[in-house]
Design a protein around this motif. Structure first.
Motif, PDB file in Angstrom:
ATOM      1  N   GLY A  92      30.020  42.498  45.290  1.00 21.72           N
ATOM      2  CA  GLY A  92      29.476  43.711  44.682  1.00 21.72           C
ATOM      3  C   GLY A  92      30.413  44.894  44.871  1.00 21.72           C
ATOM      4  N   LEU A  93      30.946  45.043  46.085  1.00 23.91           N
ATOM      5  CA  LEU A  93      31.911  46.108  46.352  1.00 23.91           C
ATOM      6  C   LEU A  93      33.178  45.879  45.540  1.00 23.91           C
ATOM      7  CD1 LEU A  93      32.856  48.607  47.905  1.00 23.91           C
ATOM      8  CD2 LEU A  93      33.604  47.074  49.741  1.00 23.91           C
ATOM      9  N   GLN A  94      33.592  44.641  45.449  1.00 20.96           N
ATOM     10  CA  GLN A  94      34.789  44.290  44.677  1.00 20.96           C
ATOM     11  C   GLN A  94      34.600  44.640  43.206  1.00 20.96           C
ATOM     12  OE1 GLN A  94      36.672  40.479  45.687  1.00 20.96           O
ATOM     13  NE2 GLN A  94      36.578  40.038  43.513  1.00 20.96           N
ATOM     14  N   ALA A  96      32.556  46.919  42.020  1.00 22.24           N
ATOM     15  CA  ALA A  96      32.548  48.384  41.926  1.00 22.24           C
ATOM     16  C   ALA A  96      33.966  48.944  41.956  1.00 22.24           C
ATOM     17  CB  ALA A  96      31.719  48.972  43.060  1.00 22.24           C
ATOM     18  N   ARG A  97      34.802  48.396  42.833  1.00 27.61           N
ATOM     19  CA  ARG A  97      36.190  48.847  42.893  1.00 27.61           C
ATOM     20  C   ARG A  97      36.943  48.474  41.619  1.00 27.61           C
ATOM     21  NH1 ARG A  97      38.354  47.826  49.075  1.00 27.61           N
ATOM     22  NH2 ARG A  97      37.112  49.497  49.993  1.00 27.61           N
ATOM     23  N   PHE A  98      36.683  47.278  41.102  1.00 25.85           N
ATOM     24  CA  PHE A  98      37.336  46.856  39.864  1.00 25.85           C
ATOM     25  C   PHE A  98      36.941  47.791  38.718  1.00 25.85           C
ATOM     26  CE2 PHE A  98      37.620  44.445  35.912  1.00 25.85           C
ATOM     27  CZ  PHE A  98      38.935  44.016  35.966  1.00 25.85           C
ATOM     28  N   LEU A  99      35.670  48.132  38.645  1.00 26.09           N
ATOM     29  CA  LEU A  99      35.216  49.048  37.595  1.00 26.09           C
ATOM     30  C   LEU A  99      35.862  50.421  37.751  1.00 26.09           C
ATOM     31  CD1 LEU A  99      31.441  48.078  37.338  1.00 26.09           C
ATOM     32  CD2 LEU A  99      33.266  47.579  35.691  1.00 26.09           C
ATOM     33  N   THR A 100      36.009  50.875  38.990  1.00 28.06           N
ATOM     34  CA  THR A 100      36.663  52.163  39.237  1.00 28.06           C
ATOM     35  C   THR A 100      38.125  52.112  38.829  1.00 28.06           C
ATOM     36  OG1 THR A 100      35.149  52.617  41.066  1.00 28.06           O
ATOM     37  CG2 THR A 100      37.186  53.896  40.999  1.00 28.06           C
ATOM     38  N   ALA A 101      38.825  51.053  39.240  1.00 29.56           N
ATOM     39  CA  ALA A 101      40.241  50.900  38.863  1.00 29.56           C
ATOM     40  C   ALA A 101      40.380  50.791  37.347  1.00 29.56           C
ATOM     41  CB  ALA A 101      40.846  49.677  39.559  1.00 29.56           C
ATOM     42  N   SER A 102      39.462  50.088  36.729  1.00 30.79           N
ATOM     43  CA  SER A 102      39.489  49.953  35.271  1.00 30.79           C
ATOM     44  C   SER A 102      39.201  51.286  34.595  1.00 30.79           C
ATOM     45  CB  SER A 102      38.477  48.898  34.825  1.00 30.79           C
ATOM     46  OG  SER A 102      38.847  47.641  35.331  1.00 30.79           O
ATOM     47  N   PHE A 103      38.345  52.088  35.199  1.00 32.95           N
ATOM     48  CA  PHE A 103      38.071  53.415  34.657  1.00 32.95           C
ATOM     49  C   PHE A 103      39.327  54.280  34.718  1.00 32.95           C
ATOM     50  CE2 PHE A 103      36.371  57.811  34.992  1.00 32.95           C
ATOM     51  CZ  PHE A 103      35.821  57.892  33.721  1.00 32.95           C
ATOM     52  N   VAL A 104      40.079  54.150  35.809  1.00 35.54           N
ATOM     53  CA  VAL A 104      41.348  54.870  35.920  1.00 35.54           C
ATOM     54  C   VAL A 104      42.287  54.427  34.793  1.00 35.54           C
ATOM     55  CG1 VAL A 104      43.420  55.182  37.345  1.00 35.54           C
ATOM     56  CG2 VAL A 104      41.155  55.331  38.384  1.00 35.54           C
ATOM     57  N   ALA A 105      42.370  53.117  34.562  1.00 34.63           N
ATOM     58  CA  ALA A 105      43.212  52.603  33.466  1.00 34.63           C
ATOM     59  C   ALA A 105      42.710  53.124  32.117  1.00 34.63           C
ATOM     60  CB  ALA A 105      43.234  51.074  33.486  1.00 34.63           C
ATOM     61  N   PHE A 106      41.394  53.171  31.951  1.00 33.01           N
ATOM     62  CA  PHE A 106      40.810  53.716  30.726  1.00 33.01           C
ATOM     63  C   PHE A 106      41.221  55.177  30.530  1.00 33.01           C
ATOM     64  CE2 PHE A 106      37.279  56.213  28.917  1.00 33.01           C
ATOM     65  CZ  PHE A 106      37.300  55.722  27.621  1.00 33.01           C
ATOM     66  N   LEU A 107      41.166  55.955  31.610  1.00 29.21           N
ATOM     67  CA  LEU A 107      41.561  57.365  31.520  1.00 29.21           C
ATOM     68  C   LEU A 107      43.044  57.498  31.168  1.00 29.21           C
ATOM     69  CD1 LEU A 107      39.623  58.961  34.505  1.00 29.21           C
ATOM     70  CD2 LEU A 107      39.103  59.136  32.061  1.00 29.21           C
ATOM     71  N   ILE A 108      43.864  56.634  31.750  1.00 35.61           N
ATOM     72  CA  ILE A 108      45.296  56.667  31.430  1.00 35.61           C
ATOM     73  C   ILE A 108      45.511  56.316  29.962  1.00 35.61           C
ATOM     74  CG2 ILE A 108      47.522  55.562  31.882  1.00 35.61           C
ATOM     75  CD1 ILE A 108      46.506  55.246  34.839  1.00 35.61           C
TER      76      ILE A 108
END
Length: 151
Positions: A92-94, A96-108
């Motif tokens: 679950g934490l993994q 959440a972190r993947f979604l956060t990292a993916s959100f960063v990629a989305f923002l980029i």
């Protein structure tokens, strides 16, 4: 003929060097990530291009749709193969972190769309090379050292 043999033996001498590099977990992860990421990135670029060209959608909307496709495919392939995570405990934490990292990629990627299409008035497909060449490197570092932790 002599130079051909010399070139061939030089290549043969470099094979142990390559084998030494490939023996490192980080190098194997990078190769798996590059291959899997290329496939996921191609899928996302294809979805982005199809939404822009076939549906005449706004490029930022197309970026959001392509990101959703990439998220699903990316988590499955990277968690199960690229970084060879067993998925036991803490997934679950993994996620959440993947979604956060993916959100960063989305923002980029959104930045590339904004800069190249909205500000510089380039064609809607102009951000695709940046999405395929720059953003994946940032994502690899986030995934290796934060999401899936270095092995």
């Amino acid at each position: 003929m002599g130079s051909l043999i010399a070139r061939g033996s030089a290549t043969l001498h470099s094979i142990p060097f390559i084998a030494d590099i490939l023996a490192r977990p980080a190098a194997r992860q990078l190769l798996r990530y590059a291959f899997a990421g290329l496939c996921v990135t191609q899928l996302a670029a294809l979805v982005y291009s199809a939404v822009v060209l076939l549906l005449s959608a706004h490029p930022l909307f197309a970026n959001a749709v392509s990101t959703a496709f990439g998220l699903c495919a990316g988590y499955l392939v990277h968690s199960r193969w690229s970084f060879a995570v067993d998925g036991a405990g803490g997934e679950g934490l993994q996620v959440a972190r993947f979604l956060t990292a993916s959100f960063v990629a989305f923002l980029i990627n959104s930045f590339w769309v904004w800069l190249l299409v909205m500000v510089l008035h380039l064609p809607a497909l102009a951000p695709v090379p940046m999405m395929m060449l720059v953003t994946p490197w940032i994502s690899f570092l986030l995934n290796r050292y934060w999401v899936f932790k270095a092995a």
